[in-house]
Write a protein that holds these residues in place. Structure first.
Motif, mmCIF file in Angstrom:
data_model
loop_
_atom_site.group_PDB
_atom_site.id
_atom_site.type_symbol
_atom_site.label_atom_id
_atom_site.label_comp_id
_atom_site.label_asym_id
_atom_site.label_seq_id
_atom_site.Cartn_x
_atom_site.Cartn_y
_atom_site.Cartn_z
ATOM 1 N N LEU A 131 0.846 -1.187 0.000
ATOM 2 C CA LEU A 131 0.000 0.000 0.000
ATOM 3 C C LEU A 131 0.884 1.241 0.000
ATOM 4 O O LEU A 131 1.905 1.281 0.687
ATOM 5 C CB LEU A 131 -0.897 0.036 1.243
ATOM 6 C CG LEU A 131 -1.867 -1.132 1.434
ATOM 7 C CD1 LEU A 131 -2.613 -0.970 2.756
ATOM 8 C CD2 LEU A 131 -2.854 -1.220 0.279
ATOM 9 N N VAL A 132 0.493 2.248 -0.768
ATOM 10 C CA VAL A 132 1.227 3.512 -0.791
ATOM 11 C C VAL A 132 0.221 4.654 -0.755
ATOM 12 O O VAL A 132 -0.946 4.496 -1.138
ATOM 13 C CB VAL A 132 2.127 3.657 -2.048
ATOM 14 C CG1 VAL A 132 3.193 2.589 -2.075
ATOM 15 C CG2 VAL A 132 1.292 3.625 -3.319
ATOM 16 N N VAL A 133 0.668 5.805 -0.269
ATOM 17 C CA VAL A 133 -0.118 7.033 -0.350
ATOM 18 C C VAL A 133 0.316 7.764 -1.610
ATOM 19 O O VAL A 133 1.482 8.131 -1.749
ATOM 20 C CB VAL A 133 0.100 7.926 0.885
ATOM 21 C CG1 VAL A 133 -0.648 9.235 0.723
ATOM 22 C CG2 VAL A 133 -0.369 7.210 2.143
ATOM 23 N N ARG A 134 -0.601 7.951 -2.539
ATOM 24 C CA ARG A 134 -0.262 8.560 -3.828
ATOM 25 C C ARG A 134 -0.951 9.911 -3.957
ATOM 26 O O ARG A 134 -2.161 10.031 -3.739
ATOM 27 C CB ARG A 134 -0.702 7.645 -4.974
ATOM 28 C CG ARG A 134 -0.362 8.175 -6.362
ATOM 29 C CD ARG A 134 -0.630 7.118 -7.424
ATOM 30 N NE ARG A 134 -2.029 6.729 -7.475
ATOM 31 C CZ ARG A 134 -2.941 7.341 -8.234
ATOM 32 N NH1 ARG A 134 -2.608 8.382 -8.986
ATOM 33 N NH2 ARG A 134 -4.198 6.918 -8.244
ATOM 34 N N ALA A 135 -0.186 10.918 -4.284
ATOM 35 C CA ALA A 135 -0.749 12.256 -4.472
ATOM 36 C C ALA A 135 -1.418 12.362 -5.843
ATOM 37 O O ALA A 135 -0.891 11.886 -6.850
ATOM 38 C CB ALA A 135 0.348 13.311 -4.349
ATOM 39 N N LEU A 136 -2.592 12.973 -5.886
ATOM 40 C CA LEU A 136 -3.287 13.241 -7.135
ATOM 41 C C LEU A 136 -2.926 14.652 -7.615
ATOM 42 O O LEU A 136 -2.148 15.356 -6.991
ATOM 43 C CB LEU A 136 -4.793 13.088 -6.932
ATOM 44 C CG LEU A 136 -5.260 11.724 -6.418
ATOM 45 C CD1 LEU A 136 -6.778 11.725 -6.227
ATOM 46 C CD2 LEU A 136 -4.842 10.601 -7.364
ATOM 47 N N GLU A 137 -3.508 15.046 -8.730
ATOM 48 C CA GLU A 137 -3.233 16.369 -9.274
ATOM 49 C C GLU A 137 -3.724 17.450 -8.312
ATOM 50 O O GLU A 137 -4.818 17.336 -7.751
ATOM 51 C CB GLU A 137 -3.935 16.536 -10.628
ATOM 52 C CG GLU A 137 -3.322 15.718 -11.751
ATOM 53 C CD GLU A 137 -1.915 16.196 -12.097
ATOM 54 O OE1 GLU A 137 -1.685 17.434 -12.084
ATOM 55 O OE2 GLU A 137 -1.056 15.347 -12.371
ATOM 56 N N PRO A 138 -2.934 18.501 -8.088
ATOM 57 C CA PRO A 138 -3.376 19.590 -7.210
ATOM 58 C C PRO A 138 -4.677 20.217 -7.713
ATOM 59 O O PRO A 138 -4.870 20.414 -8.909
ATOM 60 C CB PRO A 138 -2.223 20.591 -7.274
ATOM 61 C CG PRO A 138 -1.031 19.777 -7.685
ATOM 62 C CD PRO A 138 -1.562 18.716 -8.586
ATOM 63 N N VAL A 139 -5.571 20.531 -6.767
ATOM 64 C CA VAL A 139 -6.861 21.149 -7.091
ATOM 65 C C VAL A 139 -6.829 22.608 -6.644
ATOM 66 O O VAL A 139 -6.634 22.889 -5.463
ATOM 67 C CB VAL A 139 -8.014 20.412 -6.386
ATOM 68 C CG1 VAL A 139 -9.348 21.082 -6.702
ATOM 69 C CG2 VAL A 139 -8.038 18.943 -6.791
ATOM 70 N N PRO A 140 -6.989 23.567 -7.551
ATOM 71 C CA PRO A 140 -6.918 24.983 -7.163
ATOM 72 C C PRO A 140 -8.078 25.376 -6.263
ATOM 73 O O PRO A 140 -9.183 24.842 -6.370
ATOM 74 C CB PRO A 140 -6.969 25.726 -8.502
ATOM 75 C CG PRO A 140 -7.642 24.771 -9.436
ATOM 76 C CD PRO A 140 -7.244 23.398 -8.989
ATOM 77 N N ASP A 141 -7.819 26.310 -5.365
ATOM 78 C CA ASP A 141 -8.853 26.824 -4.484
ATOM 79 C C ASP A 141 -9.923 27.531 -5.304
ATOM 80 O O ASP A 141 -9.639 28.147 -6.343
ATOM 81 C CB ASP A 141 -8.225 27.797 -3.488
ATOM 82 C CG ASP A 141 -9.225 28.265 -2.450
ATOM 83 O OD1 ASP A 141 -9.530 27.489 -1.535
ATOM 84 O OD2 ASP A 141 -9.701 29.414 -2.572
ATOM 85 N N ALA A 142 -11.166 27.465 -4.815
ATOM 86 C CA ALA A 142 -12.278 28.066 -5.563
ATOM 87 C C ALA A 142 -12.108 29.575 -5.708
ATOM 88 O O ALA A 142 -12.619 30.178 -6.671
ATOM 89 C CB ALA A 142 -13.602 27.745 -4.857
ATOM 90 N N ASP A 143 -11.407 30.202 -4.761
ATOM 91 C CA ASP A 143 -11.233 31.658 -4.801
ATOM 92 C C ASP A 143 -9.873 32.084 -5.347
ATOM 93 O O ASP A 143 -9.504 33.255 -5.227
ATOM 94 C CB ASP A 143 -11.399 32.227 -3.387
ATOM 95 C CG ASP A 143 -12.790 31.980 -2.827
ATOM 96 O OD1 ASP A 143 -13.756 32.027 -3.615
ATOM 97 O OD2 ASP A 143 -12.911 31.729 -1.617
ATOM 98 N N LEU A 144 -9.135 31.155 -5.924
ATOM 99 C CA LEU A 144 -7.816 31.487 -6.451
ATOM 100 C C LEU A 144 -7.933 32.461 -7.620
ATOM 101 O O LEU A 144 -8.722 32.239 -8.540
ATOM 102 C CB LEU A 144 -7.093 30.221 -6.905
ATOM 103 C CG LEU A 144 -5.650 30.398 -7.384
ATOM 104 C CD1 LEU A 144 -4.750 30.751 -6.201
ATOM 105 C CD2 LEU A 144 -5.153 29.141 -8.088
#
Length: 237
Positions: free
Chosen positions: A204-217
């Motif tokens: 098992l590994v912890v895998r990072a997904l694509e960064p999600v921009p903040d709604a107010d960015l």
């Protein structure tokens, strides 16, 4: 006997000979999995993203999840200055901090022998409050850089007011032990080895997904390169 390839976390046999720093940190159950060298202990603390902090208040046990960071021979935790848990621990009561990393599911030929591959650390001691603003900033820098290296210089750093509203505790690593299980099933030298049942382990590994921009960015602000390439701390593959 079942032979399954394992990931190498760098915890070699030579490092297993270190003695326990105290009797109460000595691993008793499956003692051969115990590790007492700082390389093993530091590696697990640095790779873990969440610790659990235990203490007793008014005769009642409490365990709270918290972020943590290690600087040299100490591990730091932080929270609001109004936190009941941190205020209680700052009085100098015994504390226990644990970090656990789950590395895999182990499937044996019998349900009794099923297990998990894991790396864990237990730290015992007296947590003391950090008083100076300079040391608080060092601890917050360590928290931030552990979560995402490069973020401290990129984001706004804490103000004097925010530092005052933050409680930071320091716990020495004088009494710490690690326990590690790795590899496959351990029933290969028993009668169960003759069963027509698959045995092994599922990493098992912890895998990072694509960064999600903040709604107010605001438009036009790109994703930082350190966020794009994020990987779990301490992952060797």
């Amino acid at each position: 006997m079942c032979r399954v390839p394992t990931r190498d976390y760098g915890y070699g046999m030579a490092r297993r000979r270190h003695p326990a720093p105290s009797e109460r940190t000595r691993v008793r159950r499956v003692h051969e999995r115990g590790r007492y060298d700082r390389d093993a202990i530091d590696g697990i603390l640095d790779a873990g993203l969440v610790a659990h902090l235990g203490f007793v208040q008014d005769g009642q046990p409490f365990v709270i999840p918290t972020l943590h960071a290690r600087i040299g021979d100490d591990v730091y935790v932080h929270g609001s200055s109004a936190s009941r848990a941190l205020r209680t621990m700052a009085e100098g009561i015994p504390a226990c901090l644990t970090v656990t990393l789950v590395d895999g599911v182990v499937l044996a030929r019998s349900v009794f022998e099923h297990s998990m591959n894991y790396r864990s650390v237990v730290v015992l001691g007296i947590a003391t409050p950090v008083q100076s603003a300079e040391e608080k900033r060092l601890a917050l820098h360590a928290f931030t850089e552990k979560l995402l290296p490069g973020r401290w210089e990129d984001a706004r750093q804490p103000s004097a007011r925010e530092l005052k509203a933050t409680a930071v505790l320091r716990l020495p690593l004088d009494e710490a032990s690690a326990k590690i299980r790795e590899g496959g099933a351990e029933d290969g030298d028993t009668p169960d080895a003759e069963l027509d049942v698959w045995a092994g382990h599922i990493p098992l590994v912890v895998r990072a997904l694509e960064p999600v921009p903040d709604a107010d960015l605001r438009p036009g602000i790109p994703v930082p390169s350190y966020a794009k390439r994020y990987r779990r701390p301490g992952l060797t593959e």
